[in-house]
Scaffold this motif. Sequence first.
Motif, mmCIF file in Angstrom:
data_model
loop_
_atom_site.group_PDB
_atom_site.id
_atom_site.type_symbol
_atom_site.label_atom_id
_atom_site.label_comp_id
_atom_site.label_asym_id
_atom_site.label_seq_id
_atom_site.Cartn_x
_atom_site.Cartn_y
_atom_site.Cartn_z
ATOM 1 N N TYR A 30 0.343 83.400 -83.920
ATOM 2 C CA TYR A 30 -1.091 83.110 -83.763
ATOM 3 C C TYR A 30 -1.836 84.408 -83.415
ATOM 4 O O TYR A 30 -2.867 84.724 -84.022
ATOM 5 N N CYS A 31 -1.294 85.175 -82.453
ATOM 6 C CA CYS A 31 -1.931 86.442 -82.065
ATOM 7 C C CYS A 31 -1.946 87.426 -83.230
ATOM 8 O O CYS A 31 -2.922 88.155 -83.434
ATOM 9 N N GLU A 32 -0.857 87.432 -84.006
ATOM 10 C CA GLU A 32 -0.835 88.266 -85.211
ATOM 11 C C GLU A 32 -2.020 87.925 -86.106
ATOM 12 O O GLU A 32 -2.746 88.808 -86.576
ATOM 13 N N GLY A 33 -2.214 86.617 -86.320
ATOM 14 C CA GLY A 33 -3.318 86.158 -87.171
ATOM 15 C C GLY A 33 -4.669 86.614 -86.646
ATOM 16 O O GLY A 33 -5.552 87.000 -87.418
ATOM 17 N N LEU A 34 -4.856 86.592 -85.320
ATOM 18 C CA LEU A 34 -6.147 86.995 -84.732
ATOM 19 C C LEU A 34 -6.444 88.469 -85.014
ATOM 20 O O LEU A 34 -7.599 88.831 -85.256
ATOM 21 N N ILE A 35 -5.409 89.309 -84.981
ATOM 22 C CA ILE A 35 -5.641 90.746 -85.252
ATOM 23 C C ILE A 35 -5.999 90.942 -86.727
ATOM 24 O O ILE A 35 -6.968 91.640 -87.058
#
Length: 420
Positions: free
Chosen positions: A311-316
């Motif tokens: 999820y954090c990967e997607g946000l970046i």
Amino acid sequence: DFAPYVAAFENEVKRVADALDKLIKNLKMLALNDEQRAYVTYFEKLKAAFCERENDRTIPAWQDAERAWMEVRGPLQPGHPLEYYEDAYTHAVALEWDVRLAGASDFDEEKFKKGVIRAYEQICEQCGIKDVQLARQVTQNIARTQTYISVPMIYYGAELNGLFSAQVVPNDETVSKERGKKIFAFVEHVYESAKARPFMKLSGEIFSREFLDYGREILFKKPQIWKKTYEISTIGHEFGHILFVGTDTEKAMNADGEFKFIEEYKATTGGLVNFFLHEEAEYKMAVFHELIARAVGLIAWRKVDEVRAYYCEGLIHLSLLFRAGVLKFDGKLSVDMSEQAYAKFKEICLANYKNLALHYARRAPAGEFLAKFCEKEGKSYLPKHAQARAFVEHYYARYKAIGNELDESGEWGKWQAGEK
């Protein structure tokens, strides 16, 4: 308190040990050469690791099992008990196992590995990273990596959380420093699953028909482009994990517990950067499309602890896609897939990856890099970029409302039947 498996789950581990005993006995009678005897050694070491009772000998016992597993090179690959993010406290593995059958494929492993090493050296040069020891470990790990393009054969598990995505293992950098890594990729399995998966109502609401049809055209009518894109992005992701990681990198960067939250971004972007530096024009837009669709889809995992890293990967990714003007959101998402938008994203993505490489080279706290893009929101995160944040909130609200509903337009049937 920590306890070895055999102390915590005495009865269960006894059954595992008994089963391994039978397996070892049978294999010993059948093994005819060194390649086959490697399986016997591995299962003996695996049994010893499960049965180790002393805390301070448990990790070395598992490292011995992983060393033996790295020597198993036949087409029958036991899926060594892998990370399935099942245990929120220690990421301990579940007793989930599988056997993969590696077969012939068009994937040129040696060419790919040379390209990844070249890309890594280029980024180091451009960033002025002169860590000789790290460079040696990274390039040796890549050179020694064994890639298995596999199909699932048999599997066993409680929740089957590990079915069947690509992996790079082992995670233990001490073992990898000696023996390298194995990468598993399930190209045909993932391809057939993607074609069989129904279209969802949410995708039809979020993306334009033009954007969706572009991806569906590749999936249903251009299998060669779909598989090449998988190679670039998914196999590239697994190799991307190896870059900039030395024996103590994770330990040094993980003081705040946020290492994985930037590591998955580093992996995907490592694969992308490898592509950017050896670009093949016919795959540019397919790779771009896949990244955009992935970044948006990962929003669905906002509240799922085990996969928060993705999820954090997607946000970046989303923050950079909005910053590059590829995505715009004013109540409705618009996607610019022009050559100019691709070039702008590529420029921003490369610059960000160089910053990340320097961050890893300094072994700085992972949370400092994450904080450039995300801020805490309860147990999860939201992007700092205003439009990206508004879109994430919108997408997640719609996901909660209609995330399980199928697209009833009849489009899926038409693509399946080859009518499009």
